[in-house]
Structures are given as C-alpha cells and as structure tokens.
Design a protein around this motif. Structure first.
Motif: not given
Length: 305
Positions: A158, A160, A223-225, A228, A243, A269
């Motif tokens: 993930r 940010r 935060w993201v993955t 998502e 990413l 990260r």
C-alpha cells in the motif's frame, strides 16, 4: 366436578410445622407427549392431601410448593393457617386446570406448539447451549490456524500519496487542453524542486491544485492499495501511477485524468507482508469458535436423529 379433601390433611398441615418426615418425591416420568395432548406430569409422592377430579395433591407436591415459594425466608408457611391457605390455592388451581383440560385447551394447536417450543428451548439450554458456551480457543489453536492459512493473512502493498489536480473543462478545445498540459508540466517542475524534507506537495498544491478537498493539506489523500484502484474516488490512474513510484519523494509524470491533468507524489510505501498474529488473533478466534460451534451443532442433531 367432584372435590374431596382428605380428613387427614388438616392434621398433616399442622404437622408440617414440626418438620415431620414425608415419603421422598418420586421423579417425574420422562416421556414425549403426542402433539394432540399434553398429559399432566406425575406429582411428587406422599400422603394425599386433596383430590380435584382425578388429580391428586400429595404431601410431596405440597412441601415442594412451600419450598419453592418460601425459599429461605423465615416465617413463610409457619402457621397452619398459612399452609391451609396455600392448599386452598393449589386446590383452586387444580380445579381451573381440570376445567381447562375438559374444555380442550391443552389440545389447542397453538398452545401445543407453544409448549413444544418451550420444551425444545429447555432441552437445548441444558444439553447443547452449555457445551457451545464452553468452547475455548487456545494460543496453540491460533498459531496452528495462522500457520496453515498463512496466505490468507498477507497485507498487500500500500502507498500513501499526494496529488495536484489541474481541471480542464469537458468541452475545452484542443488548444486549451494543450495549454493546460504545458501548465501541468510547469507545476510538476515546481514539485520536483521542493526541498527533499517536504513530506507532500505542500505549497505547490496550495497554489495550483483545483481539488479543494486536498489542496490545503499538501494534496494528501491517504493510503491506497491495488485492490482499491477501480473504485478510487480520484480515478484508477492515480492509484496505478502511485504504486509504480519507487521510493517516497518520487513524483509521477503528468497524468491525463478524467477531470484534467494530475501530478502524483509518493509520501509513504509499505511492501506486502504477513499480518502480525497478535493483530488478527481476535478475528481468527471468532472464526474458529464459529466453525467449532457449527460442527458441534451438526454432531448434536445427528446424534438425536
């Protein structure tokens, strides 16, 4: 209805005050009543104090009722008058019960169904629920399950991020779109020139970003993955680009997004890693308890059947 009070009942009621021994109560016979009728349970044994129709009130039942109502309260049923009043009440209750049975109330389908539900609930409470409540999960159980299902407890990579949005009207001419792209390249250059210690896009976002929700906090959006990305509120392109950035501080190329042009910066990260057992132990415990309870229920009903 024939009502017969035995002559010895008054003497027995008086004798209760002295604690005269009586015959021990016989256990009620266990049987499964037919759905059409619910027979009365066998009363405790002992001398018969009264009869109401074919129903007897025995000394054992009377003493049982005194204990149930009086418990350990001093003075309850200490006099013959108190015990006589209790016997009269029991006789009246038996008379109403006999009348209700004669009227067929005990064969009413709704009544029978209610009693059956109560019987089922009582049986389950005594024979199943206690066993379900006694299920415990040990630390060894948690560790074994964690080891066997390690692939299920991996925290994905993930990141940010922070961004700057330069909006372009949907109906903008190609010339206006190009002007916006050139401006975006200039803004990106400003972002690259920020001091290395700048956590996000700081003053550059404040000066240029058209996203009011993030411009005042350096463009940060949390935060993201990868999972998502499809539903991310700022668009999949933002997540995909973020990413791919290697290390915190890296800035993306200018991105064409639905609302215009964007620049993304990687703030933090975290790489894919197993979730710590202590963090997910409550969830594993709940899962194991649920599985074991289901297995116990299945075995219980299979044994009954």
């Amino acid at each position: 209805m024939r009502l017969a009070i035995l002559l010895g009942s008054s003497l027995w009621l008086a004798a209760c005050a002295t604690g005269a021994p009586t015959a021990p109560a016989a256990p009620a016979a266990a049987s499964t009543p037919p759905a059409a009728a619910l027979p009365a349970p066998a009363p405790p044994a002992g001398p018969i104090l009264a009869r109401v129709g074919d129903q007897a009130i025995s000394a054992g039942l009377f003493r049982q009722e005194m204990e149930r109502r009086g418990g350990k309260i001093p003075g309850r049923f200490a006099t013959p008058e108190q015990r006589r009043a209790l016997l009269d009440e029991l006789i009246g209750t038996r008379a109403v019960l006999a009348a209700a049975r004669a009227a067929g109330y005990d064969r009413d389908p709704e009544f029978v169904a209610t009693v059956e539900r109560m019987l089922v609930a009582r049986y389950l409470d005594e024979h199943l629920d206690a066993r379900l409540a006694a299920i415990e999960i040990s630390k060894a159980d948690l560790e074994a399950f964690y080891g066997e299902h390690a692939s299920e407890f991996v925290v994905p990579t993930r990141a940010r991020g922070a961004w700057i949005l330069l909006e372009v009207p949907r109906k903008a001419t190609p010339e206006k779109v190009e002007e916006a792209r050139v401006r975006a390249e200039s803004v990106r250059a400003e972002a690259l020139a920020l001091p290395p210690a700048t956590r996000n896009l700081g003053p550059v976002a404040l000066r240029h970003s058209d996203d009011s929700g993030t411009r005042y906090i350096g463009g940060e959006f949390g935060w993201v993955t990868a999972g998502e990305a499809e539903g991310f509120r700022y668009g999949r392109e933002i997540v995909d680009s973020l990413l791919t950035l290697g290390a915190p501080g890296a800035v993306s190329p200018v991105l064409r997004v639905e609302r215009g042009f964007a620049i993304v910066k990687l703030v933090e990260r975290e790489e894919e890693a197993p979730a710590p057992l202590e963090k997910i132990a409550p969830g594993i415990r709940n899962r194991l308890i649920k599985e074991r309870r289901e297995a116990l229920r299945e075995a219980f009903y299979a044994e009954l059947l």
